[in-house]
Design an enzyme around this catalytic site. Structure first.
Site, mmCIF file in Angstrom:
data_model
loop_
_atom_site.group_PDB
_atom_site.id
_atom_site.type_symbol
_atom_site.label_atom_id
_atom_site.label_comp_id
_atom_site.label_asym_id
_atom_site.label_seq_id
_atom_site.Cartn_x
_atom_site.Cartn_y
_atom_site.Cartn_z
ATOM 1 N N HIS A 190 0.811 -1.229 0.000
ATOM 2 C CA HIS A 190 0.000 0.000 0.000
ATOM 3 C C HIS A 190 0.843 1.278 0.000
ATOM 4 O O HIS A 190 1.960 1.319 0.512
ATOM 5 C CB HIS A 190 -0.907 0.005 1.236
ATOM 6 C CG HIS A 190 -0.120 0.018 2.513
ATOM 7 N ND1 HIS A 190 0.232 1.183 3.141
ATOM 8 C CD2 HIS A 190 0.427 -0.978 3.239
ATOM 9 C CE1 HIS A 190 0.952 0.905 4.215
ATOM 10 N NE2 HIS A 190 1.089 -0.411 4.293
ATOM 11 N N HIS B 182 11.492 0.359 -12.984
ATOM 12 C CA HIS B 182 11.287 -1.057 -13.294
ATOM 13 C C HIS B 182 11.539 -1.878 -12.037
ATOM 14 O O HIS B 182 12.649 -1.856 -11.497
ATOM 15 C CB HIS B 182 12.246 -1.462 -14.422
ATOM 16 C CG HIS B 182 12.233 -2.928 -14.754
ATOM 17 N ND1 HIS B 182 13.099 -3.482 -15.653
ATOM 18 C CD2 HIS B 182 11.473 -3.965 -14.311
ATOM 19 C CE1 HIS B 182 12.876 -4.784 -15.762
ATOM 20 N NE2 HIS B 182 11.888 -5.100 -14.942
HETATM 21 O O1 JB2 Z 1 15.331 3.122 -30.682
HETATM 22 C C1 JB2 Z 1 14.851 1.990 -30.783
HETATM 23 C C2 JB2 Z 1 15.507 0.828 -30.286
HETATM 24 N N1 JB2 Z 1 16.679 0.612 -29.641
HETATM 25 C C3 JB2 Z 1 16.774 -0.711 -29.439
HETATM 26 N N2 JB2 Z 1 13.615 1.804 -31.380
HETATM 27 C C4 JB2 Z 1 13.055 0.565 -31.517
HETATM 28 N N3 JB2 Z 1 11.864 0.486 -32.113
HETATM 29 N N4 JB2 Z 1 13.662 -0.562 -31.056
HETATM 30 C C5 JB2 Z 1 14.858 -0.414 -30.453
HETATM 31 N N5 JB2 Z 1 15.684 -1.336 -29.930
HETATM 32 C C6 JB2 Z 1 15.380 -2.768 -29.927
HETATM 33 O O2 JB2 Z 1 14.940 -3.133 -28.631
HETATM 34 C C7 JB2 Z 1 16.584 -3.652 -30.191
HETATM 35 O O3 JB2 Z 1 16.855 -3.756 -31.565
HETATM 36 C C8 JB2 Z 1 16.118 -4.986 -29.577
HETATM 37 O O4 JB2 Z 1 15.422 -5.798 -30.497
HETATM 38 C C9 JB2 Z 1 15.167 -4.541 -28.468
HETATM 39 C C10 JB2 Z 1 15.727 -4.798 -27.082
HETATM 40 O O5 JB2 Z 1 15.750 -6.186 -26.895
HETATM 41 P P1 JB2 Z 1 16.559 -6.924 -25.733
HETATM 42 O O6 JB2 Z 1 16.164 -8.356 -25.782
HETATM 43 O O7 JB2 Z 1 17.991 -6.550 -25.819
HETATM 44 O O8 JB2 Z 1 16.045 -6.222 -24.409
HETATM 45 P P2 JB2 Z 1 14.555 -6.047 -23.882
HETATM 46 O O9 JB2 Z 1 14.388 -4.604 -23.628
HETATM 47 O O10 JB2 Z 1 13.577 -6.716 -24.743
HETATM 48 O O11 JB2 Z 1 14.571 -6.854 -22.500
HETATM 49 C C11 JB2 Z 1 15.360 -6.437 -21.401
HETATM 50 O O12 JB2 Z 1 14.517 -5.894 -20.391
HETATM 51 C C12 JB2 Z 1 13.533 -6.813 -19.911
HETATM 52 C C13 JB2 Z 1 12.644 -6.062 -18.925
HETATM 53 C C14 JB2 Z 1 16.110 -7.661 -20.866
HETATM 54 O O13 JB2 Z 1 16.981 -7.269 -19.842
HETATM 55 C C15 JB2 Z 1 15.119 -8.671 -20.359
HETATM 56 O O14 JB2 Z 1 15.802 -9.783 -19.780
HETATM 57 C C16 JB2 Z 1 14.201 -8.038 -19.325
HETATM 58 N N6 JB2 Z 1 13.203 -9.012 -18.864
#
Ligand code: JB2
Length: 210
Positions: free
Chosen positions: A136, A145
């Site tokens: 709460h 996050h």
């Molecule tokens: O400027 C952008 C950009 N920069 C990176 N615009 C767009 N549209 N996409 C962008 N990206 C993309 O974000 C990258 O190309 C990549 O595909 C994606 C980030 O993927 P990644 O698997 O590296 O991280 P995530 O953010 O999906 O996940 C992180 O955070 C989660 C909360 C990881 O640490 C996970 O384990 C965690 N659960």
């Protein structure tokens, strides 16, 4: 393609968000990723990079979600989406328990099994990850996050863009500063200032992010 949510980011976080949105009854239209290579993310096509957003808006798509874990980048991309006229939807998994007296900002991700208790305020773009517990009267700043299975006791304040790793915990009425990172499994017994790194049991300052 004139209905459904446009997802920014095509990584691991996007997969979980897409499945949460579907479970909550949303249609997901397209993924936009910095890497525009055609492919599917959780069954959703990657249709280009951020340069295609204005075209999608022109085609009548109005809903978007920034599914990127990097807090500062999520914050920045969300601002751009709003400037282009997109509405930021909330991704709330149906198994999350959200108090009727809690307030949720736009663009939040509330993952499976999370619990948010009475009169807690959740800022825009916050991620409350799988199984996290927020008791709460907490105040969660924009784009912070809380990692999977993390837990906040009552009255905890988390600053904008701060990050708590998996399983981190905070006792009642603690303040964690903006842009601070708390390592996995840490137990926060004292306030933490802005932009530091802390971990351990009890959590101790281990570095500065400025
Ligand atoms: O400027 C952008 C950009 N920069 C990176 N615009 C767009 N549209 N996409 C962008 N990206 C993309 O974000 C990258 O190309 C990549 O595909 C994606 C980030 O993927 P990644 O698997 O590296 O991280 P995530 O953010 O999906 O996940 C992180 O955070 C989660 C909360 C990881 O640490 C996970 O384990 C965690 N659960």
């Amino acid at each position: 393609m004139t209905t459904g949510v446009v997802i920014l980011g095509g990584g691991g976080h996007a997969k979980v968000v897409i499945e949460s949105l579907r479970a909550a009854g949303h249609k997901v239209a397209a993924v936009i990723d910095a890497d525009p290579t055609p492919r599917q993310v959780a069954g959703v096509p990657v249709v280009g990079d951020d340069s295609v957003l204005s075209r999608l808006r022109g085609e009548g798509l109005t809903q978007a979600f920034v599914a990127i874990g990097d807090n500062a980048l999520r914050f920045k991309l969300a601002r751009g989406l709003r400037e282009q006229g997109f509405d930021l939807v909330k991704a709330i998994h149906p198994s999350a328990v959200v108090s009727p007296s809690a307030q949720l900002g736009v663009g939040v991700a509330i993952m499976a099994g999370a619990v948010i208790n009475a009169e807690t305020q959740v800022g825009d773009l916050v991620i409350i990850n799988t199984g996290a517990v927020v008791d709460h009267d907490c105040r969660l700043g924009a784009a912070c996050h809380l990692g999977p299975a993390s837990a906040l006791a009552g009255g905890v304040r988390i600053g904008e863009r701060a990050f708590l790793g998996v399983g981190a915990r905070a006792i009642p009425n603690i303040t964690v500063g903006a842009d601070t990172i708390v390592g996995a499994g840490a137990v926060i017994l004292r306030d933490l200032p802005d932009a530091v790194v802390a971990f351990g049991v009890p959590a101790r300052l281990q570095g500065d992010r400025r």
